[in-house]
Design a protein around this motif. Structure first.
Motif, PDB file in Angstrom:
ATOM      1  N   PRO A 124       0.823  -1.215   0.000  1.00 28.81           N
ATOM      2  CA  PRO A 124       0.000   0.000   0.000  1.00 28.81           C
ATOM      3  C   PRO A 124       0.854   1.262   0.000  1.00 28.81           C
ATOM      4  O   PRO A 124       1.826   1.369   0.742  1.00 28.81           O
ATOM      5  N   GLY A 125       0.505   2.206  -0.866  1.00 22.76           N
ATOM      6  CA  GLY A 125       1.246   3.452  -0.947  1.00 22.76           C
ATOM      7  C   GLY A 125       2.331   3.464  -2.000  1.00 22.76           C
ATOM      8  O   GLY A 125       2.875   4.528  -2.315  1.00 22.76           O
ATOM      9  N   SER A 126       2.658   2.303  -2.551  1.00 21.08           N
ATOM     10  CA  SER A 126       3.679   2.255  -3.592  1.00 21.08           C
ATOM     11  C   SER A 126       3.071   2.626  -4.941  1.00 21.08           C
ATOM     12  O   SER A 126       1.858   2.557  -5.141  1.00 21.08           O
ATOM     13  N   THR A 127       3.917   3.029  -5.880  1.00 16.92           N
ATOM     14  CA  THR A 127       3.468   3.364  -7.221  1.00 16.92           C
ATOM     15  C   THR A 127       2.945   2.109  -7.909  1.00 16.92           C
ATOM     16  O   THR A 127       3.537   1.034  -7.799  1.00 16.92           O
ATOM     17  N   SER A 128       1.838   2.240  -8.613  1.00 12.28           N
ATOM     18  CA  SER A 128       1.294   1.086  -9.336  1.00 12.28           C
ATOM     19  C   SER A 128       0.685   1.572 -10.644  1.00 12.28           C
ATOM     20  O   SER A 128       0.644   2.762 -10.930  1.00 12.28           O
ATOM     21  N   GLY A 129       0.206   0.630 -11.442  1.00 14.28           N
ATOM     22  CA  GLY A 129      -0.404   0.966 -12.715  1.00 14.28           C
ATOM     23  C   GLY A 129       0.543   0.738 -13.874  1.00 14.28           C
ATOM     24  O   GLY A 129       1.752   0.550 -13.690  1.00 14.28           O
ATOM     25  N   PRO A 130       0.016   0.749 -15.095  1.00 12.10           N
ATOM     26  CA  PRO A 130       0.871   0.572 -16.267  1.00 12.10           C
ATOM     27  C   PRO A 130       1.819   1.747 -16.423  1.00 12.10           C
ATOM     28  O   PRO A 130       1.612   2.817 -15.855  1.00 12.10           O
ATOM     29  N   GLY A 131       2.877   1.531 -17.203  1.00 10.53           N
ATOM     30  CA  GLY A 131       3.861   2.584 -17.425  1.00 10.53           C
ATOM     31  C   GLY A 131       5.276   2.075 -17.249  1.00 10.53           C
ATOM     32  O   GLY A 131       5.520   0.877 -17.062  1.00 10.53           O
ATOM     33  N   ASP A 132       6.226   2.993 -17.300  1.00 12.77           N
ATOM     34  CA  ASP A 132       7.633   2.632 -17.203  1.00 12.77           C
ATOM     35  C   ASP A 132       8.010   2.219 -15.780  1.00 12.77           C
ATOM     36  O   ASP A 132       7.402   2.665 -14.804  1.00 12.77           O
ATOM     37  N   PHE A 133       9.015   1.364 -15.685  1.00  9.61           N
ATOM     38  CA  PHE A 133       9.601   1.011 -14.393  1.00  9.61           C
ATOM     39  C   PHE A 133      11.118   0.989 -14.545  1.00  9.61           C
ATOM     40  O   PHE A 133      11.655   0.799 -15.633  1.00  9.61           O
ATOM     41  N   LYS A 134      11.809   1.180 -13.420  1.00  8.94           N
ATOM     42  CA  LYS A 134      13.275   1.152 -13.434  1.00  8.94           C
ATOM     43  C   LYS A 134      13.790   0.804 -12.053  1.00  8.94           C
ATOM     44  O   LYS A 134      13.461   1.473 -11.074  1.00  8.94           O
ATOM     45  N   LEU A 135      14.596  -0.228 -11.991  1.00  5.86           N
ATOM     46  CA  LEU A 135      15.208  -0.664 -10.736  1.00  5.86           C
ATOM     47  C   LEU A 135      16.705  -0.820 -10.966  1.00  5.86           C
ATOM     48  O   LEU A 135      17.134  -1.589 -11.819  1.00  5.86           O
ATOM     49  N   GLU A 136      17.502  -0.072 -10.194  1.00  2.00           N
ATOM     50  CA  GLU A 136      18.950  -0.198 -10.269  1.00  2.00           C
ATOM     51  C   GLU A 136      19.419  -1.125  -9.154  1.00  2.00           C
ATOM     52  O   GLU A 136      18.902  -1.083  -8.031  1.00  2.00           O
ATOM     53  N   LEU A 137      20.411  -1.960  -9.478  1.00  2.00           N
ATOM     54  CA  LEU A 137      20.880  -2.984  -8.541  1.00  2.00           C
ATOM     55  C   LEU A 137      22.389  -2.912  -8.385  1.00  2.00           C
ATOM     56  O   LEU A 137      23.116  -2.844  -9.374  1.00  2.00           O
ATOM     57  N   ASP A 138      22.825  -2.933  -7.140  1.00  2.00           N
ATOM     58  CA  ASP A 138      24.261  -2.986  -6.847  1.00  2.00           C
ATOM     59  C   ASP A 138      24.651  -4.417  -6.492  1.00  2.00           C
ATOM     60  O   ASP A 138      25.553  -4.988  -7.100  1.00  2.00           O
ATOM     61  N   TRP A 139      23.986  -5.008  -5.510  1.00  2.63           N
ATOM     62  CA  TRP A 139      24.288  -6.378  -5.116  1.00  2.63           C
ATOM     63  C   TRP A 139      23.114  -7.010  -4.376  1.00  2.63           C
ATOM     64  O   TRP A 139      22.189  -6.327  -3.946  1.00  2.63           O
ATOM     65  N   ILE A 140      23.181  -8.322  -4.267  1.00  3.63           N
ATOM     66  CA  ILE A 140      22.248  -9.101  -3.443  1.00  3.63           C
ATOM     67  C   ILE A 140      23.097  -9.996  -2.555  1.00  3.63           C
ATOM     68  O   ILE A 140      23.983 -10.706  -3.043  1.00  3.63           O
ATOM     69  N   LYS A 141      22.839  -9.952  -1.248  1.00  3.11           N
ATOM     70  CA  LYS A 141      23.629 -10.720  -0.286  1.00  3.11           C
ATOM     71  C   LYS A 141      22.718 -11.521   0.640  1.00  3.11           C
ATOM     72  O   LYS A 141      21.534 -11.209   0.813  1.00  3.11           O
ATOM     73  N   ALA A 142      23.299 -12.517   1.275  1.00  3.40           N
ATOM     74  CA  ALA A 142      22.684 -13.195   2.420  1.00  3.40           C
ATOM     75  C   ALA A 142      23.426 -12.735   3.667  1.00  3.40           C
ATOM     76  O   ALA A 142      24.658 -12.664   3.665  1.00  3.40           O
TER      77      ALA A 142
END
Length: 226
Positions: free
Chosen positions: A203-221
């Motif tokens: 709830p409160g996050s952007t939703s709906g059709p349109g552009d998206f963009k996620l930048e990633l540096d790393w994923i760790k455990a």
């Protein structure tokens, strides 16, 4: 007698030290890199998917780019709720894209880790983090990997480290949470994915059709429980 007591005490002390050393040796490191998006060699480890495989019109890309402070991954695209006219696929929903790691050579063992951490920079949308584990059933018609999912809200425009307790991942079947008494086997992880839907999310996050963009540096455990 005193010599015997001294020998016994020395023996007990040595045993305690050995046990302590063995326990420390058995514990995994406090953190473990799973994916690092600082090299273009990371790209072949992933494949993209979207509703376009079933007649939808969403699209996605993954690239490694220099943002001024080093290389990072960029997962981006466009979410569409439309369906190709005359498509043979009778899909019930569209508007999704994802990036899934290609299956590991065997599996990775995340036993002992209680947090999955992602260093990301987003667009205010909710993304779905998925862990795939080896299917322990292996019955006919049930050959797919077990999947465990949770939402990740990524604030807009700033780098952010999302820390997700492994216990928050819920068992799912093709994107739907299943009501089953299942427990993840973190010792048999065979892959991971990140995906985004046009609808739904935190709830409160952007939703709906349109552009998206996620930048990633790393994923760790991470191991925070000692």
């Amino acid at each position: 007698m005193s010599r015997f007591k001294g020998l016994l005490q020395a023996s007990l002390s040595a045993t305690k030290r050995a046990l302590a050393w063995n326990m420390d040796d058995l514990m995994p490191p406090a953190e473990r890199f799973i994916f690092n998006f600082n090299s273009k060699e990371e790209l072949p480890r992933w494949h993209l998917y979207s509703d376009s495989e079933y007649g939808g019109l969403s699209s996605a890309s993954l690239e490694i780019s220099d943002g001024g402070n080093g290389l990072r991954g960029i997962f981006s695209g466009n979410l569409s709720l439309d369906v190709t006219e005359g498509s043979k696929w009778n899909i019930s929903r569209s508007g999704f894209c994802g990036m899934r790691s290609k299956q590991f050579d065997g599996f990775i063992d995340l036993e002992g880790y209680d947090i999955i951490a992602l260093k990301v920079k987003g667009d205010g949308r909710s993304y779905i983090s998925t862990i795939y584990t080896e299917n322990w059933v292996n019955s006919p018609g049930q050959s797919e990997d077990n999947s465990w999912q949770t939402f990740v809200y990524v604030p807009k425009d700033n780098w952010y480290i999302a820390k997700i307790p492994v216990s928050r991942y819920m068992p799912t079947w093709r994107g739907n949470v299943i009501d089953a008494n299942l427990e993840m086997n973190p010792a048999r992880v065979v892959g991971m994915s990140l995906s985004v839907n046009a609808e739904g999310g935190v709830p409160g996050s952007t939703s709906g059709p349109g552009d998206f963009k996620l930048e990633l540096d790393w994923i760790k455990a991470l191991r925070t429980e000692f």
